[in-house]
Design a protein around this motif. Structure first.
Motif, PDB file in Angstrom:
ATOM      1  N   MET A   5      -9.249   7.192 -10.721  1.00  0.00           N
ATOM      2  CA  MET A   5      -9.759   6.132  -9.849  1.00  0.00           C
ATOM      3  C   MET A   5      -8.907   6.051  -8.594  1.00  0.00           C
ATOM      4  SD  MET A   5     -10.326   2.083 -10.663  1.00  0.00           S
ATOM      5  CE  MET A   5      -8.694   1.936 -11.373  1.00  0.00           C
ATOM      6  N   ALA A   6      -9.561   6.157  -7.426  1.00  0.00           N
ATOM      7  CA  ALA A   6      -8.844   6.066  -6.161  1.00  0.00           C
ATOM      8  C   ALA A   6      -8.293   4.656  -5.983  1.00  0.00           C
ATOM      9  CB  ALA A   6      -9.782   6.424  -5.019  1.00  0.00           C
ATOM     10  N   ARG A   7      -7.040   4.580  -5.588  1.00  0.00           N
ATOM     11  CA  ARG A   7      -6.400   3.279  -5.414  1.00  0.00           C
ATOM     12  C   ARG A   7      -6.376   2.921  -3.934  1.00  0.00           C
ATOM     13  NH1 ARG A   7      -4.461   1.551  -9.979  1.00  0.00           N
ATOM     14  NH2 ARG A   7      -3.215  -0.085  -9.036  1.00  0.00           N
ATOM     15  N   ILE A   8      -6.517   1.635  -3.658  1.00  0.00           N
ATOM     16  CA  ILE A   8      -6.499   1.121  -2.283  1.00  0.00           C
ATOM     17  C   ILE A   8      -5.133   0.469  -2.043  1.00  0.00           C
ATOM     18  CG2 ILE A   8      -7.574  -0.453  -0.644  1.00  0.00           C
ATOM     19  CD1 ILE A   8     -10.101  -0.324  -2.392  1.00  0.00           C
ATOM     20  N   ARG A   9      -4.434   0.913  -1.025  1.00  0.00           N
ATOM     21  CA  ARG A   9      -3.133   0.330  -0.696  1.00  0.00           C
ATOM     22  C   ARG A   9      -3.325  -0.703   0.410  1.00  0.00           C
ATOM     23  NH1 ARG A   9       2.136   2.656   0.131  1.00  0.00           N
ATOM     24  NH2 ARG A   9       2.654   0.798  -1.054  1.00  0.00           N
ATOM     25  N   VAL A  10      -2.952  -1.955   0.120  1.00  0.00           N
ATOM     26  CA  VAL A  10      -3.151  -3.080   1.031  1.00  0.00           C
ATOM     27  C   VAL A  10      -1.794  -3.673   1.395  1.00  0.00           C
ATOM     28  CG1 VAL A  10      -4.179  -5.372   1.306  1.00  0.00           C
ATOM     29  CG2 VAL A  10      -5.402  -3.595   0.019  1.00  0.00           C
ATOM     30  N   LEU A  11      -1.618  -4.008   2.682  1.00  0.00           N
ATOM     31  CA  LEU A  11      -0.406  -4.685   3.143  1.00  0.00           C
ATOM     32  C   LEU A  11      -0.796  -6.034   3.724  1.00  0.00           C
ATOM     33  CD1 LEU A  11       2.644  -4.653   3.687  1.00  0.00           C
ATOM     34  CD2 LEU A  11       2.161  -3.549   5.887  1.00  0.00           C
ATOM     35  N   ARG A  64       7.522  -1.394   9.773  1.00  0.00           N
ATOM     36  CA  ARG A  64       8.469  -0.602   8.982  1.00  0.00           C
ATOM     37  C   ARG A  64       7.825  -0.168   7.665  1.00  0.00           C
ATOM     38  NH1 ARG A  64      12.056  -4.592  10.982  1.00  0.00           N
ATOM     39  NH2 ARG A  64      12.024  -5.750   9.029  1.00  0.00           N
ATOM     40  N   CYS A  65       7.063  -1.061   7.043  1.00  0.00           N
ATOM     41  CA  CYS A  65       6.365  -0.731   5.798  1.00  0.00           C
ATOM     42  C   CYS A  65       5.391   0.425   6.014  1.00  0.00           C
ATOM     43  CB  CYS A  65       5.597  -1.949   5.287  1.00  0.00           C
ATOM     44  SG  CYS A  65       6.555  -3.080   4.286  1.00  0.00           S
ATOM     45  N   LEU A  66       4.629   0.352   7.105  1.00  0.00           N
ATOM     46  CA  LEU A  66       3.664   1.405   7.384  1.00  0.00           C
ATOM     47  C   LEU A  66       4.365   2.749   7.576  1.00  0.00           C
ATOM     48  CD1 LEU A  66       1.281  -0.464   9.850  1.00  0.00           C
ATOM     49  CD2 LEU A  66       0.775   0.189   7.506  1.00  0.00           C
ATOM     50  N   ASP A  67       5.464   2.735   8.316  1.00  0.00           N
ATOM     51  CA  ASP A  67       6.207   3.974   8.564  1.00  0.00           C
ATOM     52  C   ASP A  67       6.773   4.546   7.268  1.00  0.00           C
ATOM     53  OD1 ASP A  67       5.777   4.128  11.308  1.00  0.00           O
ATOM     54  OD2 ASP A  67       7.494   2.872  11.791  1.00  0.00           O
ATOM     55  N   ARG A  68       7.329   3.662   6.417  1.00  0.00           N
ATOM     56  CA  ARG A  68       7.896   4.157   5.155  1.00  0.00           C
ATOM     57  C   ARG A  68       6.794   4.681   4.242  1.00  0.00           C
ATOM     58  NH1 ARG A  68      11.067  -0.321   5.540  1.00  0.00           N
ATOM     59  NH2 ARG A  68       9.925  -1.420   3.892  1.00  0.00           N
ATOM     60  N   GLY A  69       5.634   4.029   4.260  1.00  0.00           N
ATOM     61  CA  GLY A  69       4.535   4.496   3.443  1.00  0.00           C
ATOM     62  C   GLY A  69       4.123   5.914   3.826  1.00  0.00           C
ATOM     63  N   VAL A  70       4.088   6.185   5.130  1.00  0.00           N
ATOM     64  CA  VAL A  70       3.756   7.533   5.595  1.00  0.00           C
ATOM     65  C   VAL A  70       4.828   8.524   5.158  1.00  0.00           C
ATOM     66  CG1 VAL A  70       3.498   8.983   7.646  1.00  0.00           C
ATOM     67  CG2 VAL A  70       2.381   6.742   7.555  1.00  0.00           C
ATOM     68  N   ALA A  71       6.107   8.150   5.343  1.00  0.00           N
ATOM     69  CA  ALA A  71       7.217   9.050   4.999  1.00  0.00           C
ATOM     70  C   ALA A  71       7.234   9.386   3.517  1.00  0.00           C
ATOM     71  CB  ALA A  71       8.545   8.411   5.411  1.00  0.00           C
ATOM     72  N   GLU A  72       6.814   8.429   2.679  1.00  0.00           N
ATOM     73  CA  GLU A  72       6.846   8.625   1.227  1.00  0.00           C
ATOM     74  C   GLU A  72       5.526   9.160   0.674  1.00  0.00           C
ATOM     75  OE1 GLU A  72       7.822   4.733  -0.126  1.00  0.00           O
ATOM     76  OE2 GLU A  72       9.842   4.761   0.745  1.00  0.00           O
ATOM     77  N   GLY A  73       4.583   9.452   1.567  1.00  0.00           N
ATOM     78  CA  GLY A  73       3.294   9.954   1.103  1.00  0.00           C
ATOM     79  C   GLY A  73       2.443   8.902   0.427  1.00  0.00           C
ATOM     80  N   ARG A  74       2.680   7.625   0.751  1.00  0.00           N
ATOM     81  CA  ARG A  74       1.944   6.512   0.141  1.00  0.00           C
ATOM     82  C   ARG A  74       1.377   5.626   1.258  1.00  0.00           C
ATOM     83  NH1 ARG A  74       5.362   3.170  -1.885  1.00  0.00           N
ATOM     84  NH2 ARG A  74       4.049   2.280  -3.515  1.00  0.00           N
ATOM     85  N   GLU A 117      -6.395  -6.626  -9.338  1.00  0.00           N
ATOM     86  CA  GLU A 117      -7.498  -5.665  -9.345  1.00  0.00           C
ATOM     87  C   GLU A 117      -6.979  -4.301  -9.798  1.00  0.00           C
ATOM     88  OE1 GLU A 117     -10.825  -6.327  -8.577  1.00  0.00           O
ATOM     89  OE2 GLU A 117     -10.010  -8.361  -8.779  1.00  0.00           O
ATOM     90  N   PRO A 118      -7.682  -3.616 -10.671  1.00  0.00           N
ATOM     91  CA  PRO A 118      -7.173  -2.351 -11.213  1.00  0.00           C
ATOM     92  C   PRO A 118      -7.053  -1.235 -10.199  1.00  0.00           C
ATOM     93  CG  PRO A 118      -9.449  -2.725 -11.890  1.00  0.00           C
ATOM     94  CD  PRO A 118      -8.980  -4.001 -11.268  1.00  0.00           C
ATOM     95  N   ASP A 119      -7.765  -1.325  -9.052  1.00  0.00           N
ATOM     96  CA  ASP A 119      -7.728  -0.231  -8.085  1.00  0.00           C
ATOM     97  C   ASP A 119      -6.983  -0.592  -6.804  1.00  0.00           C
ATOM     98  OD1 ASP A 119      -9.589  -2.097  -7.224  1.00  0.00           O
ATOM     99  OD2 ASP A 119     -10.931  -0.596  -6.357  1.00  0.00           O
ATOM    100  N   VAL A 120      -6.159  -1.670  -6.858  1.00  0.00           N
ATOM    101  CA  VAL A 120      -5.464  -2.129  -5.655  1.00  0.00           C
ATOM    102  C   VAL A 120      -3.950  -2.149  -5.865  1.00  0.00           C
ATOM    103  CG1 VAL A 120      -5.146  -4.043  -4.036  1.00  0.00           C
ATOM    104  CG2 VAL A 120      -7.430  -3.532  -4.905  1.00  0.00           C
ATOM    105  N   ASP A 121      -3.206  -1.535  -4.951  1.00  0.00           N
ATOM    106  CA  ASP A 121      -1.755  -1.690  -4.853  1.00  0.00           C
ATOM    107  C   ASP A 121      -1.497  -2.514  -3.603  1.00  0.00           C
ATOM    108  OD1 ASP A 121      -1.057  -0.201  -7.083  1.00  0.00           O
ATOM    109  OD2 ASP A 121      -1.031   1.681  -5.969  1.00  0.00           O
ATOM    110  N   VAL A 122      -0.657  -3.514  -3.686  1.00  0.00           N
ATOM    111  CA  VAL A 122      -0.476  -4.407  -2.541  1.00  0.00           C
ATOM    112  C   VAL A 122       0.987  -4.732  -2.310  1.00  0.00           C
ATOM    113  CG1 VAL A 122      -0.913  -6.435  -3.994  1.00  0.00           C
ATOM    114  CG2 VAL A 122      -1.203  -6.628  -1.534  1.00  0.00           C
ATOM    115  N   SER A 123       1.349  -4.827  -1.041  1.00  0.00           N
ATOM    116  CA  SER A 123       2.678  -5.260  -0.623  1.00  0.00           C
ATOM    117  C   SER A 123       2.495  -6.413   0.356  1.00  0.00           C
ATOM    118  CB  SER A 123       3.439  -4.121   0.062  1.00  0.00           C
ATOM    119  OG  SER A 123       3.537  -2.992  -0.766  1.00  0.00           O
ATOM    120  N   ALA A 124       3.582  -7.127   0.663  1.00  0.00           N
ATOM    121  CA  ALA A 124       3.524  -8.216   1.635  1.00  0.00           C
ATOM    122  C   ALA A 124       4.706  -8.118   2.579  1.00  0.00           C
ATOM    123  CB  ALA A 124       3.531  -9.577   0.921  1.00  0.00           C
TER     124      ALA A 124
END
Length: 272
Positions: free
Chosen positions: A1-7, A42-52, A26-33
């Motif tokens: 199941m494809a997961r949706i990453r939400v900030l 900074r979160c967006l940049d780290r997500g790209v660097a970590e492949g997430r 939600e089973p298909d959602v990963d979320v940060s704040a």
């Protein structure tokens, strides 16, 4: 199941964490704040660097409007930290992370600000008190390239966008009066950068940047950075292309490389 990453980006910590927790159920959602615009970037940049990479950004319409964001109202801010309002963040993210969809969360209907958000690159405008089911529908909808607006706002937003087109020619004429260097400075302002960050970006002294910013405000006939950015958006001026690419995982110039204590939390995944 494809997961949706939400900030979730909101400087009201309790709301941000509560919304993050609800979405994470939600089973298909990963979320940060994140508690500020700079923290979100900074979160967006780290997500790209970590492949997430993040898929959707939920941004408070009034981000930075409280005491913590008072510096944003100054004509020439001293730094970018704490000076990124919600709509400027939308524009900045569109320039640096174009694949990320943004949705603005608002406490009240405001056709003018909703129109500005859409012009900045937002894919939706949603009431903060909407149901979780409605918000999830919007999140999934914008990932299908849909644009979401409350029906009650549609007529007002269309009117604002039509009016904006009428004023675009005047705004373009004012922007054309700027020197090439002043236009570069204006594009940095549209990207949400403050004086020190602009100085680093353009290899100028902060004093020289301050002079350029003052000249920009004078030529555009406005009295604040936010008003200059609004006029620039009407004229079709986009944010500056910042140094480095998302693949580099770099942070924006002028922003701390490490997260500020307590301004980022994670729900449903690894720490962001």
């Amino acid at each position: 199941m494809a997961r949706i990453r939400v900030l979730v980006v909101d400087d009201h910590r309790i709301f941000a964490e509560s919304l993050a927790a609800a979405l994470a159920a939600e089973p298909d959602v990963d979320v940060s704040a994140a508690g500020s615009g700079p923290a979100a970037l900074r979160c967006l940049d780290r997500g790209v660097a970590e492949g997430r990479r993040f898929d959707v950004l939920l941004v408070d319409a009034e981000l930075g409007a409280g005491p913590a964001g008072a510096a944003a109202a100054r004509a020439v801010p001293d730094d970018a930290e704490g000076a990124v309002d919600g709509i400027s963040l939308v524009a900045g993210v569109r320039g640096v992370h174009p694949a990320v969809r943004t949705v603005v969360l608002a406490e009240k209907d405001d056709a003018r600000r909703a129109a500005l958000a859409l012009q900045a690159g937002a894919s939706g405008w949603v009431a903060k008190d909407c149901s979780l089911q409605r918000l999830l529908a919007v999140v999934r909808g914008v990932l299908r390239d849909e644009t979401h607006l409350p029906p009650a706002l549609l007529t007002g937003v269309l009117r604002e966008l039509t009016e904006a087109r009428k004023h675009r020619t005047d705004s373009e004429r004012l922007v054309e009066s700027l020197t090439p260097r002043e236009r570069e400075v204006l594009r940095c302002m549209v990207a949400g950068l403050g004086r020190k960050a602009v100085a680093e970006r353009l290899f100028l002294s902060p004093h020289t940047v301050r002079t350029h910013m003052q000249n920009v405000l004078g030529k555009l006939g406005v009295h604040s950075t936010l008003a200059a950015v609004a006029l620039a958006r009407r004229a079709g001026v986009g944010p500056a292309a910042l140094e480095g690419t998302p693949a580099d995982g770099q942070v924006l110039p002028g922003l701390p490389a490490q997260p500020l204590p307590g301004d980022v939390v994670e729900r449903g995944g690894q720490p962001a």
